[in-house]
Structures are given as C-alpha cells and as structure tokens.
Design an enzyme around this catalytic site. Structure first.
Site: not given
Ligand code: NAD
Length: 502
Positions: A191, A194, A244, A246-247, A249, A266, A300, A401
């Site tokens: 995926k 978007e 992507g 942390i949230e 993840g 990651e 990142c 970040e």
C-alpha cells in the site's frame, strides 16, 4: 488499460493526467468513479493523476490474490535462480525508464529531480542486489549427537507480506520492501501513501511487463485507516512491514498483536549531528546543510538537531548560514533546484505550527521560518529553510519530529555533554559525527544510541548495509543480507537416516 509513460513524448507525459487502477492478481482493476482520487503536484496543485482507491473489499481481494499466488502459484516452488532472474529483469526495466520515473516522482512528491534520479537508481540497485542474493540464501545441515539422524535447517518464505509505506521516498521504499520479500519467495500486498501512489503503480506495470506470475505483487492505493488497517488485521497476511510515523506504527503493532502477526517497523527520527572543534568546518557545514535540507527535510533520518562545540560555534554557524541562504528553491523539475515544496498544504501547516511553537517557546530564528509566497511559489507549498538557535532540550521543536526543513542548533562544552544531548530523545534512527580524531570517532560512535551513524557525512544509504532504528525509531532491519531474516522463517528437519528404532 494503463498507459505506459515511455510510449509518449516526455512533454506529453508531464502534461497528461494519467489514470491508474488497483493492481490485483496481475490485472488492473478500475474502481467506480466515486472511489477515484485526484493526485496533485505540490509545486502548483495541478492534477497529475486519477487513481482508484481501494476499500476494504478491494483490499481483501488483493490479499486473497497474494495468498492464492503463495499457496498455489509457481512463485514459491520456482527455483531461486529463476526468481533472481526476474528481479534482475525488473532492475533493468527500472533503469530503462529511469528518467520518466524520476520525473514522475518529482511531480508527485516535490522532490528535486536530481534527488529523484538518485532514488530511482537506488531502487534499481536494490532489485539488483536481491536478484543477485536470491540464489545464495541457503539452509544448512547441522551435526547431531546421533549420526543416525540428519539434522537440517530449511530457510523458507513467510507467506503473504503486507507492506505499508510513506510518501517521502515512494519508489525507493517500495523497492526496499518488495525486493527482499520477493527474493525470499514471499508474495506481497503493497500500500503506497495516499499522497504518492504513482511510482509504485508504475512499478507494478513493470512487474507485469517483465513477467512476474499473477498475484505475486499486488499494489492497492488508498487510505491508511481503510486499506492499511485491513492489511494489518487480515488473517491471510502473515507479516506486516511498515514504514511511517511512530503513532501509526504503534497502532499497527497493537492490531498485529491480536493476530500474533510478525511485524517490522521503520519509524520516525530526530537525528543529531555533532560537530567537534577539530572538524573540517567548511566541509562539515556542507554535509550538515545536506543532512537537514535534502528532500525539504522530509527524511526519517534527517539530522535535524545540530550540536556544535562552543569554540567553533560562531564560525561554523556563519558558514552554515551562508550555504543555507544559497539553497536554490524552485520547481522540482528544474535541473538547478535543490529544494522543492513540501508534500501538501496540511503538512506545510504542520511545519509552520512547529515554527510558531518554537518562537513562542523562546527559540530564536536565525534564518527562514516562513512560507514562500511570491509569484513563482504561491501555488505550491514552499518553505524557506529554517534554522533555530537558543533552544532548550525540552522544547517541542527539539523533541518532536517536524519532518520539514527546520534545524535546531545547540552549543556544547565537551564530548560527554555532546553525547548526552544527542541521545536525549525517544528516537534513535541516525546520527552524524564530524571530527578528524579517530579515537573520538570510536568513543562517540559506541555511545550513540542510533541504528545508523555517519562519520564526516550524513544521509548516505547503501543497499548492502542494514537500515533501521534504535529505541522508538523502529523494530527490525531492512537492506543487506540482514533483510533475509525479516522475510524468511526457519524449519528444523530431522531425518532418520539410520532407521534407528525407539
Ligand atoms: P504515516 O504514518 O502517516 O503513514 C505511513 C503509511 O501508513 C501511509 O501509507 C498511510 O496511509 C498509512 N497509514 C496511516 N494511518 C494508518 C492506519 N491507521 N492504519 C494503517 N495504515 C495507516 O507517515 P507519513 O506521513 O506517510 O510518513 C512520514 C513518517 O514516516 C515520518 O515519521 C518518517 O520519519 C517516517 N519514515 C520512516 C522511515 C524509516 O526508514 N525509518 C523512512 C521514511 C519515512
């Protein structure tokens, strides 16, 4: 039918609005018009593509197709040599179309063309590396205490891999995920973000063209909470590989735990760069500038926190400021451009909110700090490269970040203080150290809690070396031979060769 861009003149390619379907079971599936989304160019907000977005049912179809290809298709039983050849053919196809792919990447995500070209080259390198590795991964025969029993270890694919990726390196991260998974015999459902599905869909076209069996790779564009969540919870997906924030993840890890699904993550970073007093200052300033402002700071591992020894602080900042003010901001497709727009209006506003917060918390802006709004820029999401000084470690701009062109700068007194400050975040993806003292290199590198450390450089990434984070920056490693562990499982086999009895 998907129109391949190479059949068109480049000027037409860049003007036309392309249509993309979902890539499921080796076919292009076009959804109803209400599920087609316009993709825009962040440099001017022009529509560049219309893309079918999947719903849960479409996503399930893609997963079933990958499952079927894994269980019943030729992929898993194909010789490793043949699998490797297909990956090598894909690498060649990417190289043949590299200029078009680079231009599409720049159009879609605002990356300067010179950087998109590097991404495309590295994507091809990645398929080449794993194409070469495919037939070199092997199991083993292991001695047992009883010679009548032959102990063996098979290294097998895991099954269906769900891969969810972000918008900052759309093609390259797709390659990082697909190449090792495929080389090891897995089937994939990818995926893309978007915001940036185009080059992953072009890649799907090449995968079909070079002859991968149907269903081995499926690419489904769509929204995270819809498509990504279905991939995460679907029982036919054996492993989740996510890149992507942390949230998200953390959310995915919770969902994966429900199904006891394997997961690798990651995630984000807030990486430090440390400049010691013995460093070559002009040279280090160029790397520090690149380390934060490359790809508009949407990296990142961007070295977004800078620590400079107090004795060289003023002269170093003067040089850094001079270089930063010279960065050429402009149309990503312009050969001279060094910095393009950020990905979206929403993201631009997010970065500007952080800049405001920094000012409110008492940090001082040395340069930048605003949106560029003159005639050339006003239709796009262009930001000026921003440097903050006078920061405290507890400020949001230091701890969180921002994922944009914003650098925070500190002074330090000695090595211990530099290392302590560098380690004082929840992140641990990258770190850069600038010094000519070999003993110091060793001492500092050993103490830094980061998965990637650059000495006298920043942001370099080689497919041969492992990539991944310490602390909350991630779990698992991509790239190199290390990715083999992420995409295989071991089977112990014992054969009674001596027909011994119980
Ligand atoms: P994001 O977490 O918002 O989205 C990443 C992907 O997850 C997208 O495809 C998105 O659609 C999907 N997603 C979003 N919500 C979801 C949900 N609820 N369930 C399932 N999927 C969902 O991140 P982003 O804004 O696309 O990318 C920026 C982040 O990615 C930054 O934090 C950056 O540091 C990180 N990143 C990390 C690496 C690395 O190698 N460590 C590389 C690139 C980017």
């Amino acid at each position: 039918m998907l129109t391949f861009i190479t059949s068109l003149a480049r000027k037409d390619v860049l003007k036309m609005v392309r249509r993309y379907g979902l890539f499921i079971g080796g076919r292009w599936v076009y959804t109803s018009p209400d599920k087609v989304v316009e993709i825009t160019n962040p440099a001017n907000q022009d529509v560049i593509a219309e893309v079918s977005f999947a719903d849960e049912e479409d996503t399930k179809e893609a997963i079933v197709s990958a499952r079927d290809a894994f269980e019943n298709g030729p992929w898993r039983t194909m010789s490793q040599v043949e699998r490797g050849k297909l990956l090598l053919a894909l690498a060649r196809a990417i190289r043949e179309r590299s200029e078009e792919l680079a231009r599409l990447e720049s159009l879609n995500c605002g990356k300067p063309l010179r950087e998109s070209r590097v991404d495309v080259k590295e994507a091809a390198d990645c398929f080449e590396f794993y194409g070469g590795l495919a037939d070199k991964v092997k199991g083993e025969i292991t001695p047992t205490p009883d010679t009548g029993f032959l102990g063996m270890v098979f290294r097998e694919p895991i099954g269906v891999i769900g891969q969810i990726i972000p918008w900052n390196f759309p093609l390259l991260i797709a390659a990082w995920k697909l190449a090792p998974a495929l080389a090891m015999g897995n089937c994939c459902v990818l995926k893309p973000s978007e915001l940036t599905p185009i080059t992953a869909l072009e890649l799907a076209g090449l995968i079909k063209e070079v002859g991968f069996p149907d269903g081995v790779v499926n690419v489904v564009s769509g929204l995270g909470p819809v498509v990504g969540m279905e991939i995460a919870r679907n029982e036919y997906v054996d492993k989740l590989s996510f890149t992507g924030s942390i949230e998200v993840g953390k959310q995915l890890m919770r969902v994966a735990a429900e199904g006891l699904k394997r997961i690798s993550l990651e995630l984000g970073g807030k990486s430090p760069a440390i400049v010691f007093d013995d460093a070559n200052l002009p040279f280090s300033a160029r790397w520090v500038q690149f380390g934060i402002f490359m790809n508009q700071g949407e990296v990142c591992s961007a070295t977004s926190r800078l620590y400079v020894h107090e004795s060289v602080y003023d002269s170093f900042l003067e040089e850094l400021l001079r270089i930063t003010r010279g960065i050429k901001i402009g149309d990503p497709l312009d050969e001279a451009t060094e910095m393009g727009p950020v990905i979206s209006k929403r993201h631009l506003e997010r970065v500007l909110r952080y800049i405001d917060l920094g000012k409110k918390e008492g940090a001082e802006i040395l340069c930048g700090g605003f949106r560029l709004m003159d005639e050339r820029f006003k239709r796009g999401f262009f930001l000026s490269p921003t440097i903050f000084v006078g920061c405290r470690n507890d400020m949001a701009i230091v701890q969180e970040e921002i994922f944009g062109p914003v650098l925070v700068v500190f002074k330090f007194k000695d090595e211990d203080e530099a290392v302590e400050l560098a380690n004082a975040t929840r992140y641990g993806l990258g770190a850069a150290v600038f010094t000519r003292d070999v003993g110091r290199v060793y001492r500092v590198v050993e103490k830094l809690r980061a998965g990637v450390v650059w000495v006298n450089s920043s942001q370099l990434c080689f497919v041969q070396l492992p990539w991944g984070g310490y602390k909350q920056s991630g779990i698992g490693r991509e790239l190199g031979t290390y990715a083999v562990e992420e995409y295989t499982q071991l089977k112990q086999v014992v054969i009674n060769v001596g027909y011994g009895t119980v």
